[in-house]
Design a protein around this motif. Structure first.
Motif, PDB file in Angstrom:
ATOM      1  N   TYR A 870       0.842  -1.189   0.000  1.00 27.86           N
ATOM      2  CA  TYR A 870       0.000   0.000   0.000  1.00 27.86           C
ATOM      3  C   TYR A 870       0.886   1.250   0.000  1.00 27.86           C
ATOM      4  O   TYR A 870       1.891   1.317   0.709  1.00 27.86           O
ATOM      5  CB  TYR A 870      -0.904   0.033   1.227  1.00 27.86           C
ATOM      6  CG  TYR A 870      -1.974  -1.041   1.249  1.00 27.86           C
ATOM      7  CD1 TYR A 870      -2.455  -1.610   0.069  1.00 27.86           C
ATOM      8  CD2 TYR A 870      -2.515  -1.482   2.455  1.00 27.86           C
ATOM      9  CE1 TYR A 870      -3.449  -2.588   0.103  1.00 27.86           C
ATOM     10  CE2 TYR A 870      -3.511  -2.445   2.493  1.00 27.86           C
ATOM     11  CZ  TYR A 870      -3.965  -2.994   1.308  1.00 27.86           C
ATOM     12  OH  TYR A 870      -4.944  -3.959   1.342  1.00 27.86           O
ATOM     13  N   ILE A 871       0.461   2.240  -0.750  1.00 25.18           N
ATOM     14  CA  ILE A 871       1.259   3.472  -0.827  1.00 25.18           C
ATOM     15  C   ILE A 871       0.858   4.439   0.279  1.00 25.18           C
ATOM     16  O   ILE A 871      -0.225   4.360   0.856  1.00 25.18           O
ATOM     17  CB  ILE A 871       1.090   4.164  -2.195  1.00 25.18           C
ATOM     18  CG1 ILE A 871      -0.325   4.723  -2.339  1.00 25.18           C
ATOM     19  CG2 ILE A 871       1.431   3.216  -3.332  1.00 25.18           C
ATOM     20  CD1 ILE A 871      -0.506   5.692  -3.507  1.00 25.18           C
ATOM     21  N   ILE A 872       1.758   5.366   0.573  1.00 23.98           N
ATOM     22  CA  ILE A 872       1.453   6.549   1.372  1.00 23.98           C
ATOM     23  C   ILE A 872       1.697   7.758   0.486  1.00 23.98           C
ATOM     24  O   ILE A 872       2.795   7.912  -0.070  1.00 23.98           O
ATOM     25  CB  ILE A 872       2.331   6.632   2.640  1.00 23.98           C
ATOM     26  CG1 ILE A 872       1.935   5.537   3.622  1.00 23.98           C
ATOM     27  CG2 ILE A 872       2.198   7.995   3.295  1.00 23.98           C
ATOM     28  CD1 ILE A 872       2.718   5.564   4.919  1.00 23.98           C
ATOM     29  N   VAL A 873       0.663   8.589   0.331  1.00 22.64           N
ATOM     30  CA  VAL A 873       0.810   9.796  -0.480  1.00 22.64           C
ATOM     31  C   VAL A 873       1.830  10.720   0.185  1.00 22.64           C
ATOM     32  O   VAL A 873       1.742  11.015   1.367  1.00 22.64           O
ATOM     33  CB  VAL A 873      -0.545  10.511  -0.642  1.00 22.64           C
ATOM     34  CG1 VAL A 873      -0.362  11.869  -1.303  1.00 22.64           C
ATOM     35  CG2 VAL A 873      -1.493   9.649  -1.453  1.00 22.64           C
ATOM     36  N   GLY A 874       2.797  11.147  -0.590  1.00 23.32           N
ATOM     37  CA  GLY A 874       3.881  11.958  -0.058  1.00 23.32           C
ATOM     38  C   GLY A 874       5.126  11.142   0.226  1.00 23.32           C
ATOM     39  O   GLY A 874       6.206  11.698   0.406  1.00 23.32           O
TER      40      GLY A 874
END
Length: 1008
Positions: A870-874
């Motif tokens: 899962y990505i984290i924005v930023g």
């Protein structure tokens, strides 16, 4: 009248029962309560108060108000130091310490005064032409010398120890200016019941009337004009919605009648008495109607040697004589082009001064005031002007000569006359104080009668009255103010019926003859002729700029520094405009003006900052659960404005061990996480579904009630802006979550599109982050735990599937229960009103003891989500990453008619085959954690060129029993199985490129 030095024994607006001791340039002097620093210095015979900006010439006090260009001083020391204060505005207080500026080692003996001798080779534009040199190195050489000699006061080196406030208010009518027109307007408005505020920068009401003596023979209702002001303000104060502020200056007018005011709350008090109050308060006032009664500024005349200490504007002389009982000199000469200067001469004469000559630029001088002067035995030199002066640190004499009828040259048939004096009073006419009017986007016009610039087209919601509107007669000021106050109240919704009328008093004032619109007195000598006294701009500087091709007033302003001082050109700009117009043989109306910018006067940076300094510079937001987390000994990390628990160490436990323990608990048992800091926004209205369908890249309109959907917001260029979960609470009501640090930006983004791009959509947006406490419960045993404490809900997959929401009771509290996972495990998020967050957390901790319920922090959350890919924005995005780059193309519905970013995704840049793509990395050394930010290269060392990507996240995983990382790599999906090298700080780590999902790629653990 008896004098003690330069002070009269009685009279004025000072309190002789309160003597005050103060220091100037290291010497101690005395004054009285009610004095300004300028009046106190003059009362002690101090006329040299500073040095000029460019040539370091001696400078004295010219005016008595905020337009003062010369008398800049530094007030206070250490933590109380304020440079560039105007002595004419500094109220005297016990213990005041002031220093003159721009002179070294002192203003009396300034070593930099040699620059005056070099003035012939230091014209306008000198720095631009001389010091730039053929290369950048030339400027580097000269820069330190220029900076050492430039500037005005020295900036404080210690932090300001005082505090400041901001205040916001709404009024029906705001009146700016406490003179006769302003007081009349405020009283008329307040009597209608309108909520009215009148402000004035002085500490007394009266405006220009405070300088009135008896020489003008002006009476209002048979008394001194100030008597009517006092009575009117008493009546005003009894009105139910009337408020007033003294020591308050309007510094800016913005759109929609938003006015910024600076109230000097404690500047007039000794430092020891300021501890319990702010030094200054910055007001932001929204007014339905504004009445500008800002008065006028007296204009100087331009003549040779016009900058010496002892040369003062005539109205300022009246103020020092009548208000502060100070004699600015003993022997005076007046040069004038209008009748107002005669009142100053008569007032000066009445208190024992000697007026040796009056040079009037008009060839014929008649009228009541000149007649009174003649009766006093003062010689009037009609058609004469001052063509030069004597003196250095103070004026000693004025040379006067007859002018030719057109005023352009000296009459050669008459000799020069040298008149000894220690005071030269200058009266060049009046200019409406138009700065605030122009800031409000009012249109200006040239008024030939007064030879000045005056208000023209008035903006809606604003009225200009009195002298600021070109009205010179006192009765007309009262009448115009009264009418404007009533009209403003009516426009604000208040009718002026019976009982609101004001009976204006009878006014007796002498008639005045027309002025002569002659502003420059010609002379042929080597003395400089200054237009801007603060920045040392001369007539020759402006003429040189014109010769070099600068014709715009804005260009000339920047080339010569005309009007760039702290007075913003209020003293010299009009004369500069006239010089520009005459040199180009154009009417003044064709020249235009420079831009009037806020603030109107210099203000302290502290007033702008208010309380937003130190720890309050960026407020720290607290989760409803933070007290419990602090007691447990959590280690916090800043995330936006929040302090979130990074991990919860047990006694003697290392950070690494604590994080791995927390991760293992979520994977094997059940963990609990504070998700209250997530951004939360509710969107409602008949068009809410359509609005969100355009905002998100995926399908939102088809989302069923009680269901959740992960979605992406894109920027116009198609790159990822934010991500989060959308929950449909009802047909027209949605609940969105955003990243913690991006919540405010997302809210502003939604409002911008709703208000400016799609105003036809009926949609309402409300930020609700602080209204809800959100607790995530994740792990294989999360279902069993929540089943134990919940009512009104079946937890079977068929009844409560992944990505759905139920409104249930949890631990006896009504809650929104959503089945959402950011860890890859079966997980639920419980949202309750913030005030119940701690109660819910406590009950869950007690109920979870049998399930080994373990709190986990943000670092464990980062590891768990990275294991799942899962990505984290930023972190996995940087503003140049599209959904397709991170494997989230399935969240983009290109079949929709339109959404933000759709066009950007079709651009060539978004479809480039070599774009960076999200991949996983497995280091060959399983114990090495690759530093985040490491560059990625491939190929043998001798063949490596530029970086092909970089590491975005890197951790050690207890579930994988090894280190791993996420990265953005050029054509990354095609390179899975290849070997790359991560390079950072001369460290090389070899790793294998793999799929970014490391744990449960099928997703069975979160769906079962």
């Amino acid at each position: 009248m008896k004098k003690s030095g330069w002070r009269f024994s009685h009279g004025g607006q000072i309190d002789r029962t309160q003597p005050i001791s103060f220091s100037f340039n290291g010497k101690t002097y005395s004054g009285f309560a009610g004095d300004t620093l300028a009046s106190a210095l003059l009362a002690n015979g101090i006329h040299l108060v500073g040095r000029s900006f460019k040539y370091h010439r001696p400078r004295g006090i010219l005016t008595s108000g905020s337009e003062e260009p010369n008398a800049l001083v530094t007030v206070g020391e250490g933590a109380y130091k304020t440079p560039n204060s105007k002595a004419t505005e500094v109220e005297l207080f016990s213990g005041l310490i002031a220093q003159g500026q721009h002179g070294w080692p002192s203003i009396n003996f300034d070593i930099f005064a040699f620059l005056n001798l070099l003035s012939p080779v230091l014209p306008a534009g000198f720095f631009y032409k001389t010091f730039m040199g053929p290369t950048r190195h030339a400027w580097n050489f000269y820069e330190r010398f220029i900076r050492a000699a430039s500037g005005l006061g020295q900036s404080p080196v210690k932090s300001d120890s005082e505090h400041y406030q901001h205040r916001y208010a709404h009024y029906d009518v705001l009146v700016i200016g406490g003179g006769p027109a302003g007081v009349s307007a405020a009283l008329a408005a307040a009597r209608t019941g309108a909520r009215t505020l009148i402000v004035d920068s002085d500490h007394l009401w009266g405006g220009s009337l405070l300088a009135e003596g008896t020489a003008g023979r002006r009476q209002v209702g048979g008394e001194h004009p100030l008597s009517w002001i006092e009575e009117a303000m008493q009546t005003y104060s009894m009105q139910p919605e009337a408020q007033s502020l003294l020591r308050t200056t309007a510094i800016a007018i913005y759109d929609h009648n938003l006015v910024a005011l600076v109230e000097r709350v404690a500047d007039h008090l000794p430092y020891a008495e300021r501890s319990d109050m702010p030094r200054q308060r910055l007001w932001f006032v929204r007014a339905k109607q504004i009445v500008l009664a800002t008065g006028v500024v007296e204009r100087p005349l331009v003549f040779s040697g016009n900058d010496k200490p002892g040369i003062m504007l005539a109205h300022a002389v009246r103020a020092y004589v009548n208000r502060w009982s100070v004699l600015p000199g003993r022997r005076a000469v007046l040069v004038t082009n209008n009748d107002s200067g005669y009142a100053a001469a008569l007032d000066f004469l009445a208190v024992g001064g000697e007026v040796t000559a009056i040079a009037d630029l008009r060839s014929e001088v008649t009228g009541p005031l000149p007649e009174l002067v003649r009766r006093a035995g003062i010689n009037i030199w009609a058609g004469y002007g001052v063509v030069g002066t004597q003196g250095y640190r103070r004026i000693k004499g004025a040379r006067i000569a007859r002018l030719t009828p057109d005023g352009t040259t000296r009459d050669p048939s008459t000799p020069l006359s040298l008149i000894p004096c220690d005071l030269l009073m200058v009266a060049g006419g009046w200019m409406p104080n138009i700065s605030l009017f122009a800031q409000a986007k009012g249109r200006l016009r040239y008024d030939p009668a007064s030879g000045s610039i005056a208000p023209g087209v008035v903006p809606k919601g604003i009225q200009v009255v009195g002298a600021a509107n070109g009205v010179t007669r006192h009765y007309a000021c009262l009448l115009q103010g009264n009418q404007a106050g009533q009209m403003a109240a009516e426009e604000a919704g208040f009718n002026s019926g019976s009982g609101t009328e004001i009976n204006l008093p009878n006014v007796i004032e002498p008639a005045e003859e027309p002025m002569r619109s002659l502003w420059r007195i010609p002379a042929r000598n080597r003395q400089k002729t200054f237009i801007d006294l603060q920045t040392d701009v001369t007539v020759g500087d402006i003429e040189l700029a014109l010769k070099e091709g600068y014709t715009s007033v804005e260009h000339i302003k920047r080339y010569t520094a005309q009007g760039l001082g702290t007075d913003q050109g209020r003293i010299g700009n009009l004369n500069a405009f006239k010089l520009i117009a005459e040199s180009q043989d154009l009417p003044l109306s064709a020249i235009g003006t420079t831009t009037f910018r806020p603030p109107y006067i210099p203000i302290a940076f502290g007033a702008l900052a208010g309380h937003e300094v130190g720890e309050l510079f960026d407020s720290t937001r607290r989760s409803p659960l933070q007290t419990w987390q602090e007691k447990l000994g959590a280690v916090f990390e800043p995330v936006g404005q929040w302090h979130r628990p990074l991990y919860y160490p047990s006694p003697g436990e290392s950070s690494h061990a604590a994080i791995q323990r927390e991760c293992a608990a979520v994977r094997e048992h059940v963990g609990i996480f504070d998700a209250s800091t997530l951004g939360k926004i509710e969107v409602s209205g008949p068009d809410a579904a359509e609005f969100l369908n355009r905002v998100y890249s995926g399908k939102i309109a088809s989302l069923g009630v009680g269901r959740c959907r992960y979605g992406l917001m894109l920027k116009d260029d198609g790159m990822i802006f934010d991500d989060g979960v959308v929950t449909r609470l009802s047909n027209n009501h949605f609940y969105l979550t955003t990243t913690t640090g991006n919540a405010a930006a997302v809210y502003e983004w939604l409002e911008e599109w709703a208000q400016t791009e799609w105003p036809d959509l009926r949609v309402y947006i409300a930020p609700v982050t602080d209204q809800w406490a959100v607790i995530a419960v994740a792990g294989p045993l999360s279902r069993q735990l929540l089943s134990l404490v919940s009512e009104g809900c079946s937890f079977q997959n068929a009844d409560f599937p992944h990505m759905s929401m139920r409104e249930v009771t949890v631990a006896g509290l009504p809650a929104r229960l959503s089945r959402i996972s950011f860890s890859g495990e079966r997980a639920y998020e419980i949202a309750v009103p913030a005030r119940w967050g701690m109660a819910l957390w406590s009950d869950l901790m007690i109920a979870g003891e049998d399930y080994n319920l373990t709190p986990y922090g943000t670092e464990a959350m980062h590891v768990l989500r990275a294991e799942k890919g899962y990505i984290i924005v930023g972190q996995e995005t940087d503003g140049f990453v599209s959904p397709f780059d991170v494997g989230l193309g399935g969240l983009v519905d290109l079949q929709k008619s339109d959404f933000i970013g759709k066009q950007g995704l079709s651009s060539f840049e978004a479809k480039r085959p070599d774009r960076l793509q999200l991949v996983g990395l497995l280091p060959e050394d399983t114990e090495i954690v690759i530093p985040e930010g490491s560059s990625l290269v491939s190929g043998p060392e001798q063949a490596r060129s530029s970086a092909e990507g970089y590491v975005t996240s890197s951790y050690y995983s207890s579930a994988l029993k090894r280190s791993f990382a996420l990265a953005l790599l050029s054509q990354g999906r095609e390179k899975q199985g290849n070997r790359v090298v991560a390079v950072a700080d001369n460290q090389e780590v070899f790793a294998k490129v793999v799929n970014p999902v490391f744990v449960d790629p099928e997703g069975s653990r979160l769906r079962d």
